[in-house]
Design a protein around this motif. Structure first.
Motif, PDB file in Angstrom:
ATOM      1  N   THR A 155      -4.535 -11.271 -33.883  1.00 17.82           N
ATOM      2  CA  THR A 155      -4.882 -11.246 -32.627  1.00 17.82           C
ATOM      3  C   THR A 155      -5.374 -12.541 -31.847  1.00 17.82           C
ATOM      4  N   THR A 156      -6.236 -13.243 -32.848  1.00 13.31           N
ATOM      5  CA  THR A 156      -6.711 -14.566 -32.293  1.00 13.31           C
ATOM      6  C   THR A 156      -5.752 -15.597 -32.007  1.00 13.31           C
ATOM      7  N   LYS A 157      -4.585 -15.364 -32.850  1.00 12.00           N
ATOM      8  CA  LYS A 157      -3.432 -16.558 -32.712  1.00 12.00           C
ATOM      9  C   LYS A 157      -2.578 -16.174 -31.630  1.00 12.00           C
ATOM     10  N   HIS A 158      -2.352 -14.893 -31.298  1.00 10.97           N
ATOM     11  CA  HIS A 158      -1.770 -14.539 -30.083  1.00 10.97           C
ATOM     12  C   HIS A 158      -2.754 -15.157 -28.762  1.00 10.97           C
ATOM     13  N   ALA A 159      -3.918 -14.909 -29.088  1.00  7.10           N
ATOM     14  CA  ALA A 159      -4.664 -15.438 -27.905  1.00  7.10           C
ATOM     15  C   ALA A 159      -4.803 -16.691 -27.778  1.00  7.10           C
ATOM     16  N   ILE A 160      -4.618 -17.608 -28.729  1.00  8.84           N
ATOM     17  CA  ILE A 160      -4.666 -19.067 -28.665  1.00  8.84           C
ATOM     18  C   ILE A 160      -3.219 -19.282 -27.758  1.00  8.84           C
ATOM     19  N   THR A 161      -1.972 -18.678 -27.823  1.00 10.06           N
ATOM     20  CA  THR A 161      -0.848 -18.872 -26.858  1.00 10.06           C
ATOM     21  C   THR A 161      -1.323 -18.813 -25.346  1.00 10.06           C
ATOM     22  N   GLY A 162      -2.008 -17.821 -25.204  1.00  5.64           N
ATOM     23  CA  GLY A 162      -2.494 -17.561 -23.688  1.00  5.64           C
ATOM     24  C   GLY A 162      -3.333 -18.967 -23.234  1.00  5.64           C
ATOM     25  N   LEU A 163      -4.487 -19.091 -24.252  1.00  8.00           N
ATOM     26  CA  LEU A 163      -5.241 -20.147 -24.060  1.00  8.00           C
ATOM     27  C   LEU A 163      -4.541 -21.427 -23.585  1.00  8.00           C
ATOM     28  N   THR A 164      -3.662 -21.731 -24.337  1.00  6.69           N
ATOM     29  CA  THR A 164      -2.715 -23.017 -24.238  1.00  6.69           C
ATOM     30  C   THR A 164      -2.115 -23.192 -23.279  1.00  6.69           C
ATOM     31  N   LYS A 165      -1.493 -22.126 -22.491  1.00  8.32           N
ATOM     32  CA  LYS A 165      -0.732 -22.114 -21.330  1.00  8.32           C
ATOM     33  C   LYS A 165      -1.636 -22.176 -20.246  1.00  8.32           C
ATOM     34  N   CYS A 166      -2.826 -21.674 -20.395  1.00  5.76           N
ATOM     35  CA  CYS A 166      -3.679 -21.653 -19.208  1.00  5.76           C
ATOM     36  C   CYS A 166      -4.329 -23.247 -19.199  1.00  5.76           C
ATOM     37  N   ILE A 167      -4.664 -24.107 -20.193  1.00  6.10           N
ATOM     38  CA  ILE A 167      -5.058 -25.395 -20.384  1.00  6.10           C
ATOM     39  C   ILE A 167      -3.846 -26.125 -19.746  1.00  6.10           C
ATOM     40  N   ALA A 168      -2.600 -26.089 -20.081  1.00 12.05           N
ATOM     41  CA  ALA A 168      -1.695 -26.754 -19.687  1.00 12.05           C
ATOM     42  C   ALA A 168      -1.380 -26.547 -18.181  1.00 12.05           C
ATOM     43  N   LEU A 169      -1.590 -25.492 -17.533  1.00 10.91           N
ATOM     44  CA  LEU A 169      -1.471 -25.254 -16.181  1.00 10.91           C
ATOM     45  C   LEU A 169      -2.545 -26.040 -15.098  1.00 10.91           C
ATOM     46  N   ASP A 170      -3.984 -25.452 -15.715  1.00  8.30           N
ATOM     47  CA  ASP A 170      -5.022 -26.121 -15.254  1.00  8.30           C
ATOM     48  C   ASP A 170      -5.024 -27.646 -15.265  1.00  8.30           C
ATOM     49  N   GLY A 171      -4.858 -28.202 -16.335  1.00 13.83           N
ATOM     50  CA  GLY A 171      -4.779 -29.564 -16.900  1.00 13.83           C
ATOM     51  C   GLY A 171      -3.901 -30.466 -15.728  1.00 13.83           C
ATOM     52  N   ARG A 172      -2.677 -30.091 -15.333  1.00 14.58           N
ATOM     53  CA  ARG A 172      -1.883 -30.784 -14.320  1.00 14.58           C
ATOM     54  C   ARG A 172      -2.571 -31.355 -13.477  1.00 14.58           C
ATOM     55  N   ALA A 173      -3.771 -30.847 -12.929  1.00 16.40           N
ATOM     56  CA  ALA A 173      -4.371 -31.633 -11.876  1.00 16.40           C
ATOM     57  C   ALA A 173      -5.159 -32.658 -12.295  1.00 16.40           C
ATOM     58  N   HIS A 174      -5.556 -32.974 -13.837  1.00 17.93           N
ATOM     59  CA  HIS A 174      -6.310 -33.894 -14.312  1.00 17.93           C
ATOM     60  C   HIS A 174      -5.211 -34.859 -15.443  1.00 17.93           C
ATOM     61  N   ASN A 175      -3.989 -34.844 -15.490  1.00 17.16           N
ATOM     62  CA  ASN A 175      -3.155 -35.573 -16.397  1.00 17.16           C
ATOM     63  C   ASN A 175      -3.466 -35.161 -17.584  1.00 17.16           C
ATOM     64  N   ILE A 176      -3.854 -33.769 -18.068  1.00 14.77           N
ATOM     65  CA  ILE A 176      -4.184 -33.316 -19.123  1.00 14.77           C
ATOM     66  C   ILE A 176      -3.041 -32.433 -19.581  1.00 14.77           C
ATOM     67  N   VAL A 177      -2.550 -32.432 -20.630  1.00 20.07           N
ATOM     68  CA  VAL A 177      -1.397 -31.687 -21.390  1.00 20.07           C
ATOM     69  C   VAL A 177      -2.002 -31.165 -22.573  1.00 20.07           C
ATOM     70  N   CYS A 178      -1.433 -29.610 -22.724  1.00 19.82           N
ATOM     71  CA  CYS A 178      -1.648 -28.925 -23.949  1.00 19.82           C
ATOM     72  C   CYS A 178      -0.593 -28.301 -24.517  1.00 19.82           C
ATOM     73  N   ALA A 179      -0.540 -28.254 -25.848  1.00 15.55           N
ATOM     74  CA  ALA A 179       0.429 -27.732 -26.640  1.00 15.55           C
ATOM     75  C   ALA A 179      -0.001 -26.961 -27.670  1.00 15.55           C
ATOM     76  N   GLN A 180       1.058 -26.150 -28.309  1.00 15.41           N
ATOM     77  CA  GLN A 180       0.703 -25.312 -29.504  1.00 15.41           C
ATOM     78  C   GLN A 180       1.340 -25.689 -30.690  1.00 15.41           C
ATOM     79  N   ILE A 181       1.158 -25.885 -32.053  1.00 19.65           N
ATOM     80  CA  ILE A 181       1.700 -26.061 -32.976  1.00 19.65           C
ATOM     81  C   ILE A 181       1.695 -24.693 -33.726  1.00 19.65           C
ATOM     82  N   ASP A 182       3.007 -24.059 -34.091  1.00 18.47           N
ATOM     83  CA  ASP A 182       2.881 -22.705 -35.068  1.00 18.47           C
ATOM     84  C   ASP A 182       3.278 -23.170 -36.414  1.00 18.47           C
ATOM     85  N   ILE A 183       2.416 -22.956 -37.437  1.00 16.33           N
ATOM     86  CA  ILE A 183       2.538 -23.569 -38.902  1.00 16.33           C
ATOM     87  C   ILE A 183       2.879 -22.302 -39.709  1.00 16.33           C
ATOM     88  N   GLY A 184       3.945 -22.469 -40.765  1.00 10.89           N
ATOM     89  CA  GLY A 184       4.161 -21.586 -41.602  1.00 10.89           C
ATOM     90  C   GLY A 184       4.179 -22.008 -42.927  1.00 10.89           C
TER      91      GLY A 184
END
Length: 248
Positions: A155-184
């Motif tokens: 559940t927390t890792k699914h939530a991180i996907t949503g958090l990542t997308k929101c930061i990436a979207l909001d960050g455009r105004a401030h030249n902040i990019v956000c990505a997610q790495i999924d490790i196996g």
């Protein structure tokens, strides 16, 4: 100063250590965060280049997170990259037996702690000059498909996907990019606990192959060295032989 300034949480072991060493050995200045100063110092001693800064931090404590980013920026002048990595799981437990205490413990680190670090990094990157930076959140293959008995972690890792997308979207105004790495199945102390086998969807327990955590460090370095005009929005790095692609 070298190539840039980064913060790596959970830098005392596993993929956090691998990422910190990859950045340091490429000439980065890196704030090493984690709860235990001894293992952070060990990570720092393993670097052959760069400038490490040990900042013991419990990512679930807002004041300690604020101190982490203040210390790094006071020492190095700015912040270019956060590898938001600290996290943990719980023993495989059928959902009906998951206690609220276990749920809260996993959420506190994997979601609340990652929010606190990302939020502090975001504000630092927004307010510095020149503005901007990169936040890399550590998701998991569990952000895509769960293992049996892993409700709090998944559940927390699914939530991180949503958090990542929101930061990436909001960050455009401030030249902040956000990505997610999924490790196996990187070979770390966490996967060492899986040596006796891992529950599979069909009810069996199977020993799964792992990969060297240095592969994760190399990937984080690749992402961190990209120009802010580009972003590797999502990347999956896993042991090539693990059964993930055949789950179900």
């Amino acid at each position: 100063m070298g190539k840039g300034v980064a913060v790596v949480t959970g830098a005392g072991s596993g993929v956090g250590r691998a990422a910190a060493l990859a950045l340091l050995n490429d000439g980065w200045s890196v704030g090493l965060a984690g709860r235990r100063s001894d293992v952070l110092e060990e990570t720092a001693s393993m670097a052959t280049a760069g400038t490490p800064l040990v900042v013991p931090t419990d990512v679930t404590m807002p004041e300690e997170v604020e101190n982490l980013f203040a210390t790094v920026t006071e020492t190095f002048g700015r912040l270019d990259t956060l590898f938001n990595n600290a996290g943990g799981g719980a023993p495989s437990t059928n959902f009906g037996e998951v206690t609220y205490d276990t749920w809260l413990r996993v959420v506190e680190v994997n979601l609340n702690g990652m929010f606190l670090c990302a939020n502090a990094a975001y504000r630092t990157m927004r307010d510095q000059s020149p503005q901007g930076g990169r936040i890399i959140n550590n998701g998991s293959l569990s952000a895509h498909a769960p293992r049996p008995g892993s409700a709090p972690y998944t559940t927390t890792k699914h939530a991180i996907t949503g958090l990542t997308k929101c930061i990436a979207l909001d960050g455009r105004a401030h030249n902040i990019v956000c990505a997610q790495i999924d490790i196996g199945n990187a070979a770390t102390p966490m996967t060492a606990r899986m040596a006796g086998g891992v529950p599979q969807p069909n009810g069996t327990v199977v020993s799964e192959p792992t990969m060297d955590a240095a592969n994760v460090g190399d990937t984080i370095l690749l992402m961190a060295n990209m120009d802010l005009s580009a972003n590797m929005q999502s990347v999956m790095v896993m042991s090539s032989q693990m059964p993930f692609l055949g789950r179900g």
